[in-house]
Design an enzyme around this catalytic site. Structure first.
Site, short mmCIF file in Angstrom:
data_model
loop_
_atom_site.label_atom_id
_atom_site.label_comp_id
_atom_site.label_asym_id
_atom_site.label_seq_id
_atom_site.Cartn_x
_atom_site.Cartn_y
_atom_site.Cartn_z
N CYS A 7 14.46 -31.15 -66.36
CA CYS A 7 14.89 -29.86 -65.78
C CYS A 7 15.69 -29.10 -66.83
CB CYS A 7 15.66 -30.07 -64.47
SG CYS A 7 17.29 -30.80 -64.63
N ARG A 13 18.43 -31.66 -60.67
CA ARG A 13 17.08 -32.01 -60.23
C ARG A 13 16.46 -33.20 -60.97
NH1 ARG A 13 14.76 -26.13 -61.17
NH2 ARG A 13 16.34 -26.33 -62.81
#
Length: 196
Positions: A7, A13
């Site tokens: 990410c 994430r």
């Protein structure tokens, strides 16, 4: 078998995806790593991302141990499957390591394409690669990549992305997880079929 999740900052994430996949695939001996295209050096996960990880069965020790890393080209040679959180991340990965394009997807793109293949097709693609687990996963990923241009594309291209919740309210973190978790189910399915 080695997987990499990517990410932006490697604090929301991609570590969430990494930790969930590592937890789910531990019995297979899979190695899962993460990094950020603009990663902070050795930063911890956000508290919200840790909460989501714990809700998904990740141990507190594993979540607390995560430290962010900056993505380098050298990190992209070993993984058998590279999962980006957005199309922009995937583009940056393709620029860093163009030879890895058939093994590189956004996580939601991978899920969408994998869902268009039945278990037998994925398993037979993996079996054709022999007994080496890495070769089997790369072959399964190539079968999924072969669905590009064949599977129905999303109505909105942004549906292949996982929204960035960084510095946003809890509801955005929850929405990000709602996009990520079903995609990880398909990743786990393909990895298990490749390993079988």
């Amino acid at each position: 078998m080695e997987l990499m999740t990517v990410c932006t900052g490697n604090i929301c994430r991609s570590p969430l995806a990494q930790l969930i996949l590592a937890t789910r695939l531990r019995d297979l001996g899979a190695s899962v790593h993460s990094a950020g295209v603009r990663g902070l050096p050795a930063a911890v996960m956000t508290p919200e991302a840790i909460d989501l990880a714990l809700e998904s069965g990740v141990s507190e020790a594993d979540a607390d141990a995560h430290r962010s890393r900056y993505l380098t080209e050298a990190m992209l040679s070993a993984p058998d499957l590279i999962l980006a959180m957005t199309r922009d991340h995937r583009r940056e990965l393709a620029e860093l390591a163009p030879a890895r394009l058939r093994s590189t997807f956004t996580v939601r793109e991978f899920a969408r394409l994998a869902a268009s293949l039945d278990d037998t097709t994925i398993a037979s693609s993996a079996a054709a690669a022999g007994s080496d687990p890495s070769a089997r996963l790369r072959a399964a990923a190539a079968a999924v990549a072969g669905q590009r241009g064949l599977a129905i594309p999303p109505a909105d291209p942004a549906d292949d992305d996982v929204i960035d919740p960084y510095r946003r309210e809890w509801s955005v973190y929850q929405r990000s997880a709602q996009q990520l978790l079903p995609a990880l189910d398909q990743v786990e399915r393909v990895v298990r079929l490749a390993a079988a």
